[in-house]
Design a protein around this motif. Structure first.
Motif, short mmCIF file in Angstrom:
data_model
loop_
_atom_site.label_atom_id
_atom_site.label_comp_id
_atom_site.label_asym_id
_atom_site.label_seq_id
_atom_site.Cartn_x
_atom_site.Cartn_y
_atom_site.Cartn_z
N ALA A 52 9.50 2.07 -8.46
CA ALA A 52 10.55 1.39 -7.68
C ALA A 52 9.94 0.46 -6.64
O ALA A 52 10.43 -0.64 -6.41
N PHE A 53 8.85 0.89 -6.03
CA PHE A 53 8.21 0.07 -5.01
C PHE A 53 7.24 -0.95 -5.60
O PHE A 53 6.87 -1.90 -4.93
N ALA A 54 6.82 -0.75 -6.82
CA ALA A 54 5.87 -1.67 -7.45
C ALA A 54 6.44 -3.09 -7.55
O ALA A 54 5.69 -4.07 -7.47
N SER A 55 7.73 -3.21 -7.69
CA SER A 55 8.34 -4.54 -7.80
C SER A 55 8.80 -5.10 -6.45
O SER A 55 9.43 -6.14 -6.41
N HIS A 56 8.46 -4.42 -5.36
CA HIS A 56 8.85 -4.89 -4.03
C HIS A 56 7.64 -4.93 -3.09
O HIS A 56 7.49 -4.09 -2.22
N PRO A 57 6.76 -5.90 -3.30
CA PRO A 57 5.56 -5.97 -2.45
C PRO A 57 5.95 -6.37 -1.04
O PRO A 57 5.26 -6.21 -0.11
N ARG B 70 0.85 -1.18 0.00
CA ARG B 70 0.00 0.00 0.00
C ARG B 70 0.89 1.23 0.00
O ARG B 70 1.84 1.34 0.76
N LEU B 71 0.56 2.17 -0.86
CA LEU B 71 1.27 3.44 -0.88
C LEU B 71 0.32 4.52 -0.41
O LEU B 71 -0.89 4.44 -0.59
N ASN B 72 0.88 5.59 0.17
CA ASN B 72 0.09 6.74 0.58
C ASN B 72 -1.04 6.40 1.54
O ASN B 72 -2.16 6.82 1.36
N THR B 73 -0.74 5.61 2.57
CA THR B 73 -1.78 5.31 3.55
C THR B 73 -2.00 6.49 4.49
O THR B 73 -3.03 6.58 5.11
N LEU B 74 -1.03 7.39 4.56
CA LEU B 74 -1.19 8.62 5.32
C LEU B 74 -1.36 9.76 4.33
O LEU B 74 -0.95 9.67 3.19
N ASP B 75 -1.95 10.83 4.75
CA ASP B 75 -2.19 11.99 3.88
C ASP B 75 -0.86 12.53 3.36
O ASP B 75 -0.05 13.02 4.14
#
Length: 51
Positions: free
Chosen positions: A46-51, A2-7
């Motif tokens: 960059a983070f898409a390939s590192h779940p 999950r990205l951007n779970t905080l504002d």
């Protein structure tokens, strides 16, 4: 992942960070910083390939 779970427009409070249970990457930057803005298109992929 999950990205951007905080504002993304507000600085998270330390208490909010402390409640996160999973490993977390906190991105530091500023909207007025050219380097920070230039990095934005690279961060998601960059983070898409590192779940």
């Amino acid at each position: 992942m999950r990205l951007n779970t905080l504002d993304p427009e507000a600085e998270p409070l330390r208490a909010e960070i402390d409640t996160l249970e999973e490993p977390t990457v906190i991105e530091f930057g500023a909207s007025w910083c050219g380097y920070c803005r230039a990095a934005q298109p690279l961060i998601g992929p960059a983070f898409a390939s590192h779940p």
